[in-house]
Scaffold this motif. Structure first.
Motif: not given
Length: 343
Positions: A54-64, A66-70, A74-77
């Motif tokens: 049930f937490l998987l949709p939230n994890f997917a949302f944050f991953g796409l 929040v965490f992916l843009p972060i 970092i790669v750009f920096s």
């Protein structure tokens, strides 16, 4: 009179019940479809692991979002060049950070190689100190007043929360219209016989109004948090203090503020993060001026990465990483201080 028996006539309650049953049919059908696979999955992974499903949709949302843009940031920096795609950017290591921190004295932005960044740091630090202090103080006073039994309490609560519903750009445009050279405030001053004040030309006035507008726009949100904390304090404590004839200032310092401290920590942390990330209101209100008097770190990141003629994505990403680390460290320190105070 009608010959139709009353029992045979359709009743309003019966019609509403029929409509409700029709409305829930799609939900019931969806639950029936999902029930067999969910039961099978529960048998395979066990009941305790179903929470992660049930937490998987939230994890997917944050991953796409929040965490992916972060990660991309970092790669750009740590890469250089003007290419947009990370695969086309050469690795430069810590060169971007070394360029930002190349200073003769961190207290003198003019001695830094990237002086605009450090002017933004100094302005942001000044803005955060005054804005967070004023925000917490006025939010606390407002919450204490709105928690009293005053006439029109509900109306005033709505009035103080209303600016939170406005867009920051709208707030800045309204106050810019009020504060500009031929604005509403100067019209009132000249009507009273005074001289026009150029609020956006004097650096001190520009910073003052940037802080004022930010506090005015967001104070209602933090007032609501503190008001919820005040209403959660048991009334028995105040009744006991009243029976003991305890002075009001002692009730405030011995009962109200200690029990309100968890909410105060939330307000301080949120206000600190919001203040350090301030961009849209100050940018629309002053544009970072006069000169660089109200240039904030986020505005520097925006201008370096997107608004300048030569877009330096790597340097902007490095500056945002530095800002994120500072906010993370400050948040941890504040939570540690709050935990120590509770103990």
């Amino acid at each position: 009179m009608s010959d139709t028996p009353s029992a045979a006539r359709p009743q309003p309650g019966m019609a509403a019940g029929a409509l409700a049953r029709v409305a829930v049919l799609p939900v019931d059908l969806a639950l029936r479809l999902f029930d067999p696979p969910m039961r099978w999955l529960q048998r395979v992974i066990g009941v305790r692991r179903m929470a992660y499903v049930f937490l998987l949709p939230n994890f997917a949302f944050f991953g796409l979002f929040v965490f992916l843009p972060i990660g991309i940031n970092i790669v750009f920096s740590v890469t250089g060049g003007s290419a947009l795609f990370p695969s086309e950017r050469p690795y430069v290591g810590s060169n971007q950070f070394a360029y930002l921190f190349d200073c003769g004295s961190f207290l003198d932005p003019a001695s830094c190689r990237e002086d605009h960044f450090w002017r933004g740091v100094a302005n942001t630090a000044k803005f955060v100190v005054f804005q967070v202090t004023a925000m917490v103080l006025f939010s606390l006073i407002t919450a204490l007043v709105l928690n009293m039994k005053i006439r029109g309490r509900g109306f005033f609560r709505a009035v103080f929360f209303f600016p939170v519903l406005l867009s920051p750009v709208v707030v800045a445009l309204i106050w810019k219209w009020i504060l500009q050279r031929d604005g509403l405030l100067n019209a009132a001053i000249t009507t009273l016989g005074g001289q026009k004040i150029l609020f956006f030309v004097d650096p001190s006035w520009a910073m003052f109004w940037a802080v004022f507008v930010s506090v005015w726009a967001h104070m209602g949100f933090y007032t609501l948090i503190l008001l919820a904390g005040l209403q959660a304090i048991p009334a028995d404590l105040y009744e006991a203090a009243e029976m003991d004839a305890t002075p009001r200032w002692r009730v405030l310092t011995r009962i109200t503020l200690p029990l309100l401290w968890p909410n105060m920590i939330v307000v301080i942390v949120l206000a600190l993060i919001k203040g350090a990330q301030t961009f849209d209101e100050v940018f629309v209100l002053t544009g970072g001026g006069p000169g660089t008097a109200t240039l904030m770190v986020v505005q520097y990141i925006y201008e370096t990465g997107f608004a300048s003629q030569v877009q330096n994505f790597g340097l902007a990403a490095a500056a945002s990483v530095v800002l994120g680390l500072v906010l993370f460290i400050l948040t941890l320190l504040q939570f540690a201080a709050a935990r120590r105070k509770e103990i």
